[in-house]
Design an enzyme around this catalytic site. Sequence first.
Site, PDB file in Angstrom:
ATOM      1  N   LYS A  84       0.835  -1.210   0.000  1.00 36.51           N
ATOM      2  CA  LYS A  84       0.000   0.000   0.000  1.00 36.51           C
ATOM      3  C   LYS A  84       0.867   1.257   0.000  1.00 36.51           C
ATOM      4  O   LYS A  84       0.592   2.210  -0.722  1.00 36.51           O
ATOM      5  CB  LYS A  84      -0.963  -0.027   1.206  1.00 36.51           C
ATOM      6  N   GLN A 144      -5.001  -1.840   9.528  1.00 37.29           N
ATOM      7  CA  GLN A 144      -4.817  -3.140   8.872  1.00 37.29           C
ATOM      8  C   GLN A 144      -5.416  -4.241   9.753  1.00 37.29           C
ATOM      9  O   GLN A 144      -5.033  -4.405  10.905  1.00 37.29           O
ATOM     10  CB  GLN A 144      -3.317  -3.379   8.635  1.00 37.29           C
ATOM     11  N   ASP A 194     -10.892   2.827   3.904  1.00 36.70           N
ATOM     12  CA  ASP A 194     -11.400   1.516   3.494  1.00 36.70           C
ATOM     13  C   ASP A 194     -12.906   1.528   3.234  1.00 36.70           C
ATOM     14  O   ASP A 194     -13.434   0.614   2.602  1.00 36.70           O
ATOM     15  CB  ASP A 194     -11.129   0.503   4.621  1.00 36.70           C
TER      16      ASP A 194
END
Length: 286
Positions: free
Chosen positions: A52, A96, A119
Amino acid sequence: MLLLDGKAVANHLRESLKTRVEAFQRQAGRAPHLTVVLVGDDKASQVYVRNKHFACKKAGIESSEHSLPGTISQEELEETLRALNSDDGVDGILVQLPLPKGLKPERVLELLRSDKDADGLTYSSLGYLWAGRPIVKPCTPSGVMRILEHYEIPVAGRRAVVVGRSNIVGKPMAHLLSEADATVTLCHSKTKDMRSYTREADIVVVAAGKARLLGREDFKKDAVVIDVGMHGTGSGELCGDVRFEELEGHVAAATPVPGGVGPMTIACLLENTVTLAEKRFSSRKR
Ligand code: NAP
Protein backbone atom coordinates in the site's frame (compact mmCIF):
# COMPACT_ATOMS: atom_id res chain seq x y z
CA MET A 1 -13.19 -16.01 -22.93
CA LEU A 2 -12.36 -12.40 -22.20
CA LEU A 3 -9.69 -12.04 -19.53
CA LEU A 4 -10.70 -9.26 -17.14
CA ASP A 5 -7.29 -7.78 -16.44
CA GLY A 6 -7.49 -6.09 -13.05
CA LYS A 7 -3.88 -5.03 -13.23
CA ALA A 8 -4.50 -3.05 -16.41
CA VAL A 9 -7.70 -1.49 -15.05
CA ALA A 10 -5.87 -0.56 -11.83
CA ASN A 11 -3.09 1.12 -13.87
CA HIS A 12 -5.72 3.04 -15.75
CA LEU A 13 -7.38 4.19 -12.51
CA ARG A 14 -4.02 5.15 -10.97
CA GLU A 15 -3.14 7.22 -14.06
CA SER A 16 -6.46 9.06 -13.83
CA LEU A 17 -5.77 9.80 -10.15
CA LYS A 18 -2.53 11.59 -10.98
CA THR A 19 -4.39 14.64 -12.31
CA ARG A 20 -6.54 14.78 -9.18
CA VAL A 21 -3.51 14.40 -6.91
CA GLU A 22 -1.72 17.24 -8.74
CA ALA A 23 -4.79 19.49 -8.54
CA PHE A 24 -5.13 18.78 -4.81
CA GLN A 25 -1.43 19.48 -4.28
CA ARG A 26 -1.79 22.85 -6.06
CA GLN A 27 -4.83 23.89 -4.03
CA ALA A 28 -3.94 22.49 -0.61
CA GLY A 29 -0.18 22.98 -0.80
CA ARG A 30 0.43 19.36 0.16
CA ALA A 31 -0.28 15.85 -1.13
CA PRO A 32 -3.26 13.76 0.04
CA HIS A 33 -2.13 11.79 3.09
CA LEU A 34 -2.99 8.19 4.01
CA THR A 35 -1.85 6.82 7.34
CA VAL A 36 -1.81 3.10 8.07
CA VAL A 37 -2.11 1.64 11.55
CA LEU A 38 -0.40 -1.73 11.81
CA VAL A 39 -0.64 -3.61 15.10
CA GLY A 40 1.58 -6.61 15.84
CA ASP A 41 3.99 -8.42 13.55
CA ASP A 42 1.79 -10.54 11.27
CA LYS A 43 3.95 -11.18 8.21
CA ALA A 44 1.09 -11.13 5.66
CA SER A 45 -0.19 -7.82 7.07
CA GLN A 46 3.31 -6.36 6.83
CA VAL A 47 3.47 -7.31 3.13
CA TYR A 48 -0.01 -5.82 2.44
CA VAL A 49 0.97 -2.59 4.19
CA ARG A 50 4.27 -2.38 2.30
CA ASN A 51 2.38 -2.78 -1.00
CA LYS A 52 0.00 0.00 0.00
CA HIS A 53 2.87 2.39 0.82
CA PHE A 54 4.51 1.56 -2.50
CA ALA A 55 1.27 2.19 -4.42
CA CYS A 56 0.78 5.53 -2.62
CA LYS A 57 4.30 6.63 -3.48
CA LYS A 58 3.78 5.82 -7.16
CA ALA A 59 0.56 7.85 -7.19
CA GLY A 60 2.07 10.89 -5.44
CA ILE A 61 0.07 10.27 -2.25
CA GLU A 62 1.89 10.73 1.05
CA SER A 63 1.72 7.65 3.25
CA SER A 64 2.79 7.18 6.83
CA GLU A 65 2.62 4.34 9.29
CA HIS A 66 1.86 3.83 12.95
CA SER A 67 3.40 0.49 13.89
CA LEU A 68 2.15 -0.58 17.28
CA PRO A 69 3.27 -3.62 19.25
CA GLY A 70 0.89 -6.58 19.46
CA THR A 71 0.90 -6.15 23.23
CA ILE A 72 -0.76 -2.72 23.06
CA SER A 73 -3.92 -2.33 25.18
CA GLN A 74 -7.34 -1.58 23.72
CA GLU A 75 -7.22 1.85 25.41
CA GLU A 76 -3.85 2.72 23.84
CA LEU A 77 -5.07 1.65 20.39
CA GLU A 78 -8.19 3.77 20.76
CA GLU A 79 -6.07 6.71 21.93
CA THR A 80 -3.99 6.45 18.74
CA LEU A 81 -7.13 6.37 16.59
CA ARG A 82 -8.62 9.38 18.37
CA ALA A 83 -5.40 11.33 17.79
CA LEU A 84 -5.44 10.44 14.07
CA ASN A 85 -9.14 11.31 13.84
CA SER A 86 -8.34 14.84 14.97
CA ASP A 87 -5.03 15.26 13.11
CA ASP A 88 -5.74 17.81 10.41
CA GLY A 89 -2.83 16.63 8.26
CA VAL A 90 -4.30 13.15 7.85
CA ASP A 91 -6.91 12.61 5.12
CA GLY A 92 -7.33 8.84 5.20
CA ILE A 93 -6.82 6.27 7.96
CA LEU A 94 -6.54 2.56 7.39
CA VAL A 95 -6.31 0.07 10.24
CA GLN A 96 -4.82 -3.14 8.87
CA LEU A 97 -7.01 -6.09 9.90
CA PRO A 98 -6.99 -8.63 11.42
CA LEU A 99 -5.88 -7.22 14.77
CA PRO A 100 -3.93 -9.43 17.19
CA LYS A 101 -6.07 -11.50 19.57
CA GLY A 102 -7.52 -9.54 22.48
CA LEU A 103 -8.07 -6.32 20.50
CA LYS A 104 -11.57 -5.51 19.30
CA PRO A 105 -11.90 -4.73 15.58
CA GLU A 106 -15.52 -3.66 16.16
CA ARG A 107 -14.30 -0.77 18.35
CA VAL A 108 -12.05 0.38 15.50
CA LEU A 109 -15.02 0.28 13.14
CA GLU A 110 -17.09 2.32 15.63
CA LEU A 111 -14.41 4.83 16.41
CA LEU A 112 -12.86 5.84 13.09
CA ARG A 113 -14.33 8.97 11.57
CA SER A 114 -16.22 8.07 8.40
CA ASP A 115 -14.80 11.13 6.61
CA LYS A 116 -11.30 9.67 7.15
CA ASP A 117 -12.21 6.03 6.60
CA ALA A 118 -10.12 5.11 3.54
CA ASP A 119 -11.40 1.52 3.49
CA GLY A 120 -15.05 2.61 3.62
CA LEU A 121 -15.77 -0.13 6.15
CA THR A 122 -16.62 1.58 9.43
CA TYR A 123 -20.18 1.13 10.64
CA SER A 124 -21.05 4.72 9.81
CA SER A 125 -19.46 4.48 6.33
CA LEU A 126 -21.51 1.34 5.65
CA GLY A 127 -24.61 3.14 6.96
CA TYR A 128 -24.08 5.98 4.49
CA LEU A 129 -23.51 3.43 1.73
CA TRP A 130 -26.73 1.58 2.58
CA ALA A 131 -28.62 4.88 2.63
CA GLY A 132 -27.44 5.55 -0.93
CA ARG A 133 -25.13 8.40 0.14
CA PRO A 134 -21.65 6.84 0.23
CA ILE A 135 -18.72 8.95 1.41
CA VAL A 136 -16.39 6.42 -0.17
CA LYS A 137 -17.16 2.83 -1.17
CA PRO A 138 -15.48 -0.28 0.28
CA CYS A 139 -12.36 -0.92 -1.80
CA THR A 140 -12.83 -4.51 -2.99
CA PRO A 141 -16.49 -4.30 -4.09
CA SER A 142 -15.78 -0.91 -5.61
CA GLY A 143 -12.87 -2.46 -7.53
CA VAL A 144 -15.17 -5.18 -8.89
CA MET A 145 -17.65 -2.56 -10.13
CA ARG A 146 -14.79 -0.68 -11.80
CA ILE A 147 -13.74 -3.82 -13.67
CA LEU A 148 -17.32 -4.33 -14.91
CA GLU A 149 -17.51 -0.67 -15.98
CA HIS A 150 -14.13 -0.72 -17.69
CA TYR A 151 -15.06 -3.72 -19.85
CA GLU A 152 -18.54 -2.26 -20.44
CA ILE A 153 -20.22 -5.36 -19.04
CA PRO A 154 -23.90 -4.54 -18.67
CA VAL A 155 -25.20 -4.89 -15.12
CA ALA A 156 -28.64 -3.26 -15.16
CA GLY A 157 -31.47 -5.76 -15.43
CA ARG A 158 -29.14 -8.74 -15.20
CA ARG A 159 -29.11 -11.54 -12.65
CA ALA A 160 -26.15 -11.39 -10.27
CA VAL A 161 -25.13 -13.84 -7.58
CA VAL A 162 -22.66 -12.95 -4.84
CA VAL A 163 -21.15 -15.88 -2.95
CA GLY A 164 -20.18 -14.74 0.57
CA ARG A 165 -21.84 -12.23 2.89
CA SER A 166 -19.00 -10.62 4.86
CA ASN A 167 -19.24 -6.92 5.73
CA ILE A 168 -15.97 -6.35 3.88
CA VAL A 169 -16.84 -7.95 0.54
CA GLY A 170 -20.08 -9.89 0.07
CA LYS A 171 -22.70 -7.58 1.57
CA PRO A 172 -21.42 -4.30 0.11
CA MET A 173 -20.83 -6.12 -3.20
CA ALA A 174 -24.47 -7.19 -3.33
CA HIS A 175 -25.48 -3.64 -2.46
CA LEU A 176 -23.38 -2.03 -5.24
CA LEU A 177 -24.70 -4.49 -7.82
CA SER A 178 -28.24 -3.75 -6.71
CA GLU A 179 -27.55 0.01 -6.91
CA ALA A 180 -26.41 -0.64 -10.47
CA ASP A 181 -29.85 -2.21 -11.10
CA ALA A 182 -28.90 -5.88 -11.15
CA THR A 183 -31.24 -8.37 -9.48
CA VAL A 184 -29.04 -9.82 -6.78
CA THR A 185 -29.00 -13.08 -4.82
CA LEU A 186 -26.63 -13.37 -1.88
CA CYS A 187 -25.41 -16.92 -1.16
CA HIS A 188 -23.50 -18.12 1.91
CA SER A 189 -22.41 -21.25 3.70
CA LYS A 190 -25.98 -22.18 4.66
CA THR A 191 -27.34 -21.81 1.11
CA LYS A 192 -28.84 -25.09 -0.07
CA ASP A 193 -28.01 -26.20 -3.61
CA MET A 194 -25.90 -23.12 -4.37
CA ARG A 195 -25.29 -24.29 -7.92
CA SER A 196 -28.98 -23.79 -8.72
CA TYR A 197 -28.41 -20.07 -8.08
CA THR A 198 -24.97 -19.58 -9.62
CA ARG A 199 -25.97 -21.43 -12.80
CA GLU A 200 -28.83 -18.98 -13.36
CA ALA A 201 -26.65 -15.90 -12.98
CA ASP A 202 -25.30 -13.60 -15.69
CA ILE A 203 -22.68 -12.28 -13.26
CA VAL A 204 -21.22 -14.28 -10.37
CA VAL A 205 -18.93 -12.66 -7.79
CA VAL A 206 -17.26 -15.30 -5.64
CA ALA A 207 -15.98 -14.22 -2.21
CA ALA A 208 -16.31 -17.34 -0.07
CA GLY A 209 -12.70 -17.55 1.06
CA LYS A 210 -12.57 -21.23 0.02
CA ALA A 211 -9.81 -22.14 -2.42
CA ARG A 212 -11.04 -23.48 -5.79
CA LEU A 213 -14.63 -23.87 -4.54
CA LEU A 214 -16.41 -23.32 -7.87
CA GLY A 215 -15.70 -24.52 -11.42
CA ARG A 216 -17.15 -24.78 -14.92
CA GLU A 217 -20.27 -26.69 -13.90
CA ASP A 218 -21.27 -23.96 -11.46
CA PHE A 219 -21.65 -21.29 -14.13
CA LYS A 220 -23.97 -20.95 -17.07
CA LYS A 221 -22.56 -20.58 -20.55
CA ASP A 222 -21.43 -17.00 -21.22
CA ALA A 223 -21.58 -15.91 -17.59
CA VAL A 224 -19.19 -13.28 -16.23
CA VAL A 225 -17.16 -14.62 -13.30
CA ILE A 226 -15.37 -12.39 -10.80
CA ASP A 227 -13.12 -14.19 -8.33
CA VAL A 228 -12.36 -12.24 -5.16
CA GLY A 229 -10.76 -15.15 -3.29
CA MET A 230 -7.05 -15.12 -2.58
CA HIS A 231 -5.17 -18.12 -1.22
CA GLY A 232 -1.53 -19.17 -1.04
CA THR A 233 -1.05 -22.59 -2.58
CA GLY A 234 1.98 -23.57 -0.54
CA SER A 235 4.22 -23.51 -3.61
CA GLY A 236 4.44 -19.73 -3.36
CA GLU A 237 1.63 -19.18 -5.89
CA LEU A 238 -1.84 -17.71 -5.45
CA CYS A 239 -5.21 -19.17 -6.37
CA GLY A 240 -8.76 -17.96 -6.03
CA ASP A 241 -12.16 -19.38 -5.06
CA VAL A 242 -12.69 -20.44 -8.68
CA ARG A 243 -10.99 -23.19 -10.72
CA PHE A 244 -9.98 -20.69 -13.38
CA GLU A 245 -8.49 -23.26 -15.77
CA GLU A 246 -11.94 -24.85 -16.27
CA LEU A 247 -13.58 -21.67 -17.54
CA GLU A 248 -12.07 -21.26 -21.02
CA GLY A 249 -14.59 -21.99 -23.78
CA HIS A 250 -17.52 -21.83 -21.35
CA VAL A 251 -17.91 -18.44 -19.64
CA ALA A 252 -17.82 -15.08 -21.44
CA ALA A 253 -15.33 -13.34 -19.15
CA ALA A 254 -13.44 -13.95 -15.92
CA THR A 255 -10.87 -12.39 -13.61
CA PRO A 256 -7.63 -14.29 -12.96
CA VAL A 257 -5.96 -14.72 -9.56
CA PRO A 258 -3.51 -13.06 -9.20
CA GLY A 259 -4.00 -10.02 -11.42
CA GLY A 260 -7.78 -9.66 -11.10
CA VAL A 261 -9.55 -8.09 -8.15
CA GLY A 262 -6.44 -7.77 -5.93
CA PRO A 263 -4.78 -4.84 -7.77
CA MET A 264 -8.15 -3.08 -7.95
CA THR A 265 -8.53 -3.15 -4.16
CA ILE A 266 -5.33 -1.15 -3.75
CA ALA A 267 -6.15 1.23 -6.60
CA CYS A 268 -9.56 1.92 -5.01
CA LEU A 269 -7.86 2.57 -1.66
CA LEU A 270 -5.78 5.27 -3.37
CA GLU A 271 -8.88 6.68 -5.01
CA ASN A 272 -10.71 6.76 -1.67
CA THR A 273 -7.80 8.62 -0.05
CA VAL A 274 -7.85 11.26 -2.79
CA THR A 275 -11.65 11.57 -2.55
CA LEU A 276 -11.52 12.01 1.25
CA ALA A 277 -8.77 14.62 0.91
CA GLU A 278 -10.74 16.55 -1.72
CA LYS A 279 -13.96 16.42 0.32
CA ARG A 280 -12.33 17.68 3.53
CA PHE A 281 -10.49 20.42 1.67
CA SER A 282 -13.56 21.68 -0.17
CA SER A 283 -15.76 21.55 2.96
CA ARG A 284 -13.19 23.72 4.76
CA LYS A 285 -13.22 26.30 1.96
CA ARG A 286 -16.98 26.78 2.29
P1 NAP B 1 -15.06 -14.15 5.19
O1 NAP B 1 -15.29 -13.03 6.15
O2 NAP B 1 -14.46 -15.42 5.68
O3 NAP B 1 -16.50 -14.49 4.55
C1 NAP B 1 -16.68 -15.60 3.73
C2 NAP B 1 -18.12 -15.70 3.33
O4 NAP B 1 -18.26 -16.80 2.44
C3 NAP B 1 -19.08 -15.94 4.48
O5 NAP B 1 -20.24 -15.17 4.31
C4 NAP B 1 -19.40 -17.43 4.39
O6 NAP B 1 -20.73 -17.76 4.76
C5 NAP B 1 -19.28 -17.67 2.89
N1 NAP B 1 -18.90 -19.04 2.61
C6 NAP B 1 -17.90 -19.77 3.16
N2 NAP B 1 -17.87 -21.01 2.64
C7 NAP B 1 -18.86 -21.09 1.74
C8 NAP B 1 -19.34 -22.09 0.88
N3 NAP B 1 -18.78 -23.31 0.85
N4 NAP B 1 -20.38 -21.80 0.08
C9 NAP B 1 -20.95 -20.58 0.10
N5 NAP B 1 -20.54 -19.57 0.90
C10 NAP B 1 -19.51 -19.83 1.70
O7 NAP B 1 -14.20 -13.71 3.95
P2 NAP B 1 -14.03 -12.25 3.23
O8 NAP B 1 -13.26 -11.35 4.11
O9 NAP B 1 -15.32 -11.82 2.66
O10 NAP B 1 -13.05 -12.69 2.04
C11 NAP B 1 -13.43 -13.65 1.08
C12 NAP B 1 -12.24 -14.00 0.21
O11 NAP B 1 -11.83 -12.84 -0.48
C13 NAP B 1 -11.00 -14.48 0.96
O12 NAP B 1 -10.33 -15.43 0.17
C14 NAP B 1 -10.14 -13.23 1.08
O13 NAP B 1 -8.75 -13.54 1.17
C15 NAP B 1 -10.46 -12.59 -0.24
N6 NAP B 1 -10.28 -11.13 -0.26
C16 NAP B 1 -9.59 -10.66 -1.32
C17 NAP B 1 -9.43 -9.29 -1.46
C18 NAP B 1 -8.70 -8.80 -2.65
O14 NAP B 1 -8.27 -7.68 -2.65
N7 NAP B 1 -8.59 -9.60 -3.70
C19 NAP B 1 -9.94 -8.41 -0.51
C20 NAP B 1 -10.67 -8.94 0.56
C21 NAP B 1 -10.84 -10.32 0.66
P3 NAP B 1 -21.30 -17.57 6.27
O15 NAP B 1 -21.60 -16.14 6.40
O16 NAP B 1 -22.53 -18.41 6.28
O17 NAP B 1 -20.22 -18.04 7.20
